[in-house]
Design an enzyme around this catalytic site. Structure first.
Site, short mmCIF file in Angstrom:
data_model
loop_
_atom_site.label_atom_id
_atom_site.label_comp_id
_atom_site.label_asym_id
_atom_site.label_seq_id
_atom_site.Cartn_x
_atom_site.Cartn_y
_atom_site.Cartn_z
N SER A 56 0.85 -1.19 0.00
CA SER A 56 0.00 0.00 0.00
C SER A 56 0.88 1.23 0.00
CB SER A 56 -0.89 0.00 1.25
OG SER A 56 -1.58 1.23 1.40
N TYR A 84 -2.22 -0.75 10.31
CA TYR A 84 -2.25 -0.92 8.85
C TYR A 84 -0.93 -0.45 8.24
CZ TYR A 84 -4.17 -1.00 4.12
OH TYR A 84 -4.40 -1.27 2.79
#
Length: 251
Positions: free
Chosen positions: A143, A156
């Site tokens: 990501s 995350y």
């Protein structure tokens, strides 16, 4: 793209980027194992692939459980005889976004278990098989949050930075084994994770788009294109790389 007749597993393939990747691989001739924790969603994707004339089967797995990952790889090899491509896409976000001091232990543990440990489990077992057969290709879904700071999202961010690091370390270790390992780093992409964020904070929609030079979110198909390209024989000299698809956000 040169993936015809390759055997590929895609985790988290019941929706979003995973589903788009499974469909793209099948469209280009790969035989795809559609894996997801939710069997019904995985079966819908596999059925869609079959209707389009592609080859797909379903094996459910929770990547946070090592024994289920072992079974996923073993059952794939038992059915097809080999594993050419492993796409580690399964991932989750926290239930609550908060600063580090207020972050819950449950959100930390659950996100790390899936996004970081799950990728390790899948890489470990895939690499055992790929080493035996003498070739293989792994694509990890990281990501933009694994390349730059992400506010109120420590688990995350930590997990995706870890995916980038694991990708590079494993790529270096297996470069002489005819096994390539790369990652893609999507920016803000239309997905269940983004939908969840915007349902809680509708005001974030315009704020997020304002920091994207292209002024729009990415599409799952656009990310899938890059994943299949890395998984193909068109990229035989690429390993240990992170491809960023973020509409210019990282600029």
């Amino acid at each position: 793209m040169q993936v015809k007749d390759k055997i590929a597993i895609v985790t988290g393939a019941g929706s979003g980027i995973g589903a788009a990747t499974a469909k793209h691989l099948a469209k280009h001739g790969a035989k795809v194992v559609v894996s997801d924790i939710k069997e019904e969603k995985a079966q819908m994707v596999a059925d869609e692939i079959s209707k389009e004339g592609g080859g797909a089967s379903v094996i459910t797995a929770n990547v946070a459980k090592f024994e289920e990952v072992e079974k996923l790889i073993a059952d794939t090899v038992k059915k097809y005889g080999q594993l050419d491509v492993m796409v580690n896409n399964a991932g989750i976000g926290p239930r609550n976004m908060a600063r580090v001091g207020e972050y819950t232990l449950d959100d930390w543990d659950s996100v790390i278990a899936v996004n970081q440990t799950g990728v390790f489990y899948c890489m470990k077992q895939a690499l055992i098989q790929m080493t035996k057969q003498g070739h293989g290709n792994i694509v990890n879904i990281a990501s933009l949050a694994g390349l730059k700071a992400s506010l109120n999202n420590i688990s995350y961010s930590a997990s995706k930075f870890a995916v980038v690091g694991m990708t590079k370390s494993a790529a270096l270790e297996y470069a002489t084994k005819n096994i390539r390992i790369n990652a893609v780093c999507p920016g803000y992409t239309e997905s269940a994770l983004l939908d969840k964020l915007l349902s809680v904070r509708p005001d974030m929609d315009q704020r997020l788009k304002s920091v994207i030079p292209m002024k729009r979110y990415g599409q799952a198909d656009e990310i899938a294109d890059a994943v299949v390209w890395l998984a193909s024989d068109n990229t035989r000299f690429i390993t240990g790389q992170t491809i960023t698809l973020d509409g210019g956000t990282s600029l």
